[in-house]
Design a protein around this motif. Structure first.
Motif, PDB file in Angstrom:
ATOM      1  N   ALA A 207     -52.919   9.151  15.271  1.00 43.66           N
ATOM      2  CA  ALA A 207     -51.998   9.817  16.202  1.00 43.66           C
ATOM      3  C   ALA A 207     -51.426   8.855  17.249  1.00 43.66           C
ATOM      4  CB  ALA A 207     -52.734  10.958  16.913  1.00 43.66           C
ATOM      5  N   ALA A 208     -51.835   7.585  17.189  1.00 44.40           N
ATOM      6  CA  ALA A 208     -51.496   6.663  18.283  1.00 44.40           C
ATOM      7  C   ALA A 208     -49.993   6.403  18.408  1.00 44.40           C
ATOM      8  CB  ALA A 208     -52.239   5.339  18.100  1.00 44.40           C
ATOM      9  N   ALA A 209     -49.301   6.306  17.280  1.00 48.12           N
ATOM     10  CA  ALA A 209     -47.878   5.961  17.367  1.00 48.12           C
ATOM     11  C   ALA A 209     -47.079   7.083  18.035  1.00 48.12           C
ATOM     12  CB  ALA A 209     -47.326   5.654  15.977  1.00 48.12           C
ATOM     13  N   VAL A 210     -47.543   8.313  17.881  1.00 50.90           N
ATOM     14  CA  VAL A 210     -46.867   9.442  18.543  1.00 50.90           C
ATOM     15  C   VAL A 210     -47.089   9.356  20.059  1.00 50.90           C
ATOM     16  CG1 VAL A 210     -46.720  11.954  18.727  1.00 50.90           C
ATOM     17  CG2 VAL A 210     -47.186  10.895  16.505  1.00 50.90           C
ATOM     18  N   ALA A 211     -48.348   9.117  20.438  1.00 49.36           N
ATOM     19  CA  ALA A 211     -48.644   8.998  21.875  1.00 49.36           C
ATOM     20  C   ALA A 211     -47.899   7.810  22.477  1.00 49.36           C
ATOM     21  CB  ALA A 211     -50.150   8.857  22.085  1.00 49.36           C
ATOM     22  N   LEU A 212     -47.833   6.710  21.714  1.00 51.09           N
ATOM     23  CA  LEU A 212     -47.138   5.526  22.236  1.00 51.09           C
ATOM     24  C   LEU A 212     -45.664   5.834  22.490  1.00 51.09           C
ATOM     25  CD1 LEU A 212     -47.136   2.524  23.001  1.00 51.09           C
ATOM     26  CD2 LEU A 212     -46.690   1.997  20.589  1.00 51.09           C
ATOM     27  N   ARG A 213     -45.042   6.547  21.567  1.00 49.39           N
ATOM     28  CA  ARG A 213     -43.630   6.909  21.765  1.00 49.39           C
ATOM     29  C   ARG A 213     -43.471   7.704  23.077  1.00 49.39           C
ATOM     30  NH1 ARG A 213     -39.115   8.952  18.220  1.00 49.39           N
ATOM     31  NH2 ARG A 213     -37.731   9.864  19.796  1.00 49.39           N
ATOM     32  N   CYS A 214     -44.418   8.592  23.339  1.00 50.35           N
ATOM     33  CA  CYS A 214     -44.349   9.410  24.561  1.00 50.35           C
ATOM     34  C   CYS A 214     -44.598   8.547  25.808  1.00 50.35           C
ATOM     35  CB  CYS A 214     -45.382  10.535  24.486  1.00 50.35           C
ATOM     36  SG  CYS A 214     -45.026  11.748  23.213  1.00 50.35           S
ATOM     37  N   VAL A 215     -45.574   7.658  25.721  1.00 49.86           N
ATOM     38  CA  VAL A 215     -45.871   6.782  26.869  1.00 49.86           C
ATOM     39  C   VAL A 215     -44.656   5.921  27.196  1.00 49.86           C
ATOM     40  CG1 VAL A 215     -47.267   4.784  27.585  1.00 49.86           C
ATOM     41  CG2 VAL A 215     -48.371   6.775  26.543  1.00 49.86           C
ATOM     42  N   VAL A 216     -44.042   5.336  26.176  1.00 48.18           N
ATOM     43  CA  VAL A 216     -42.867   4.488  26.388  1.00 48.18           C
ATOM     44  C   VAL A 216     -41.756   5.313  27.048  1.00 48.18           C
ATOM     45  CG1 VAL A 216     -41.015   3.243  25.201  1.00 48.18           C
ATOM     46  CG2 VAL A 216     -43.390   2.885  24.514  1.00 48.18           C
ATOM     47  N   ALA A 217     -41.540   6.510  26.554  1.00 42.96           N
ATOM     48  CA  ALA A 217     -40.457   7.346  27.082  1.00 42.96           C
ATOM     49  C   ALA A 217     -40.688   7.655  28.564  1.00 42.96           C
ATOM     50  CB  ALA A 217     -40.352   8.640  26.279  1.00 42.96           C
ATOM     51  N   VAL A 218     -41.922   8.010  28.912  1.00 40.98           N
ATOM     52  CA  VAL A 218     -42.208   8.367  30.313  1.00 40.98           C
ATOM     53  C   VAL A 218     -42.131   7.120  31.191  1.00 40.98           C
ATOM     54  CG1 VAL A 218     -43.955   9.270  31.903  1.00 40.98           C
ATOM     55  CG2 VAL A 218     -43.588  10.382  29.697  1.00 40.98           C
ATOM     56  N   ALA A 219     -42.729   6.021  30.728  1.00 43.59           N
ATOM     57  CA  ALA A 219     -42.749   4.804  31.556  1.00 43.59           C
ATOM     58  C   ALA A 219     -41.324   4.303  31.818  1.00 43.59           C
ATOM     59  CB  ALA A 219     -43.583   3.725  30.870  1.00 43.59           C
ATOM     60  N   ARG A 220     -40.453   4.406  30.809  1.00 37.51           N
ATOM     61  CA  ARG A 220     -39.080   3.910  31.010  1.00 37.51           C
ATOM     62  C   ARG A 220     -38.247   4.864  31.856  1.00 37.51           C
ATOM     63  NH1 ARG A 220     -37.712   1.519  25.043  1.00 37.51           N
ATOM     64  NH2 ARG A 220     -39.106  -0.258  25.235  1.00 37.51           N
TER      65      ARG A 220
END
Ligand SMILES: Cc1cc2nc3c(=O)[nH]c(=O)nc-3n(C[C@H](O)[C@H](O)[C@H](O)COP(=O)(O)O)c2cc1C
Length: 277
Positions: A207-220
């Motif tokens: 599930a990590a790639a899904v969470a990473l996409r979300c983290v990137v979106a929020v951080a940016r």
């Protein structure tokens, strides 16, 4: 690292047991100084989901644990004092069936000695079927965070734990931050199913790639909002991927069920070196 968020390594809610199970594997200092996020605590005890709760799938787990916990009274009498004595920085995860329950939990936990902060669980994969307050709409999640924030001292962090819903996570993070969340935890198990079709949540590296996409979106999109990543952290590389993407800390969940020494190793590997100091 942000002043308000302990880290850079924390346990993920529900995956470190009561702390006692993890302590022998947590390194030379045990739980001392570790940001330990408890399983989600509700006002009344919850038995959790009947029947099979966890299935292994390639790269992770599907779980429908259903937030089993002894309820607030028992937690305050037994689990919390033990964690405090062990020296953990205790972040209590809270979940409720109503907004009032979240507020009650925050009010009572504010008075309990040794609670370093709260993590508001507004990100269960299936809160409707779980008997939890429905927080799918960012507005509802933010209302819960505001209710908790009102009851909890301003000098201690309140983290909002959001589901890894790629299409709405930025909106959810913004709303929860505006409602008073000190940081957002992105995300949780991803809505999934067992082989027989029963609903569950997918966690672990799968599930990590899904969470990473979300983290990137929020951080940016929201650079002023501290982000804590939760999803598939299992080694230093996976942790550093999140930190490089803008997370201020990572949580370790499913990996602890496979190898409870993971937190100790990550704490050692991510500790600032003398040259950094
Ligand atoms: C067995 C199990 C129990 C969990 N219990 C909780 C919980 O009580 N509260 C919560 O917010 N998240 C809970 N989670 C979600 C984890 O905290 C974490 O956010 C998620 O599993 C993704 O991270 P991971 O891939 O490192 O496990 C649970 C996950 C698992 C696998």
């Amino acid at each position: 690292m942000s002043a308000v968020v302990p880290g850079p390594v924390m346990t993920a809610a529900g995956c470190g047991g009561t702390g006692r199970e993890l302590a022998p594997f947590a390194g030379p200092d045990g739980l001392a100084g570790l940001a330990f996020v408890t399983r989600s605590i509700t006002l009344d005890p919850r038995a959790g989901t009947p029947g099979r709760r966890i299935a292994e799938v390639p790269g992770g787990l599907v779980n429908a644990v259903g937030l089993p916990n002894p309820g607030l009274e028992h937690f305050l009498a037994t689990e919390l004092p033990w964690l405090v004595r062990a020296g953990a920085e205790v972040i209590v995860s809270v979940a409720g069936a109503t907004m009032g329950e979240y507020a009650d939990l925050a009010r009572r936990l504010a008075l309990a000695p040794g609670v370093a902060g709260l993590e508001v669980n507004v990100g269960s994969p299936d809160d409707a079927g779980n008997g939890l307050f429905e927080t799918r709409e960012p507005f509802h999640a933010a209302s819960v965070v505001a209710a908790v924030r009102r009851e909890f001292p301003a000098d201690r962090p309140v983290l909002a734990k959001l589901r890894p819903d790629v299409s709405r996570v930025v909106e959810g993070a913004r709303a929860c931050h505006e409602a008073g969340a000190s940081a957002v935890v992105v995300g949780n198990a991803v809505p999934a199913a067992f082989a027989d079709g029963r609903p569950g949540g997918l966690s672990g590296p799968a599930a990590a790639a899904v969470a990473l996409r979300c983290v990137v979106a929020v951080a940016r999109s929201l650079p002023a909002v501290p982000v804590v990543a939760s999803g598939g952290v299992h080694d230093v590389r996976s942790a550093r991927t999140y930190l490089a993407a803008g997370a201020v800390a990572v949580q370790v969940g499913t990996a602890l069920l496979h190898d409870p020494t993971t937190v100790a190793r990550l704490r050692a590997d991510l500790a600032p070196s003398r040259e950094d100091a």
